[in-house]
Design a protein around this motif. Structure first.
Motif, PDB file in Angstrom:
ATOM      1  N   ASP A  14       0.631  -1.151   0.303  1.00 29.45           N
ATOM      2  CA  ASP A  14       0.287  -0.016  -0.066  1.00 29.45           C
ATOM      3  C   ASP A  14       1.002   1.038  -0.209  1.00 29.45           C
ATOM      4  O   ASP A  14       0.554   1.827  -0.429  1.00 29.45           O
ATOM      5  N   GLU A  18       0.955   4.439  -2.958  1.00 29.80           N
ATOM      6  CA  GLU A  18       1.380   5.268  -2.685  1.00 29.80           C
ATOM      7  C   GLU A  18       1.873   6.191  -3.216  1.00 29.80           C
ATOM      8  O   GLU A  18       1.488   7.445  -3.835  1.00 29.80           O
ATOM      9  N   GLN A  21       1.380   6.441  -6.916  1.00 28.32           N
ATOM     10  CA  GLN A  21       0.689   7.821  -7.182  1.00 28.32           C
ATOM     11  C   GLN A  21       1.103   8.826  -7.480  1.00 28.32           C
ATOM     12  O   GLN A  21       1.061   9.737  -7.786  1.00 28.32           O
TER      13      GLN A  21
END
Length: 87
Positions: A14, A18, A21
């Motif tokens: 995760d 992130e 992104q």
């Protein structure tokens, strides 16, 4: 002299997603800068930034695939150069 123990932090999937992104957004911004600068030094700096972010983006995708084993769905537009300058 004794070697000090080193701790190696391994980010979670995760956290990597992130970061992926954020890197995709930074890449879009870098392409936008490239589309608007005219000074040779700034064009060169923009190209350098784009290459650097592309390398980071590729690395993060590889790491996510290694840890997660699944396809990564991140803003593919970032890899295609972002928006074009309307001149």
């Amino acid at each position: 002299m004794a070697n000090a123990p080193t701790s190696h932090y391994t980010p979670t999937v995760d956290e990597l997603k992130e970061e992926l992104q954020m890197t995709a957004q930074a890449l879009r911004t870098a392409y936008d800068k490239f589309n608007f600068v005219t000074e040779p030094e700034l064009v060169e700096a923009a190209i350098f930034e784009i290459r650097s972010l592309n390398a980071r983006y590729t690395y993060l995708i590889r790491r996510v695939k290694e840890l997660d084993g699944s396809a990564v769905s991140v803003a593919a537009g970032a890899m295609k150069g972002g928006r074009l300058c309307q001149s």
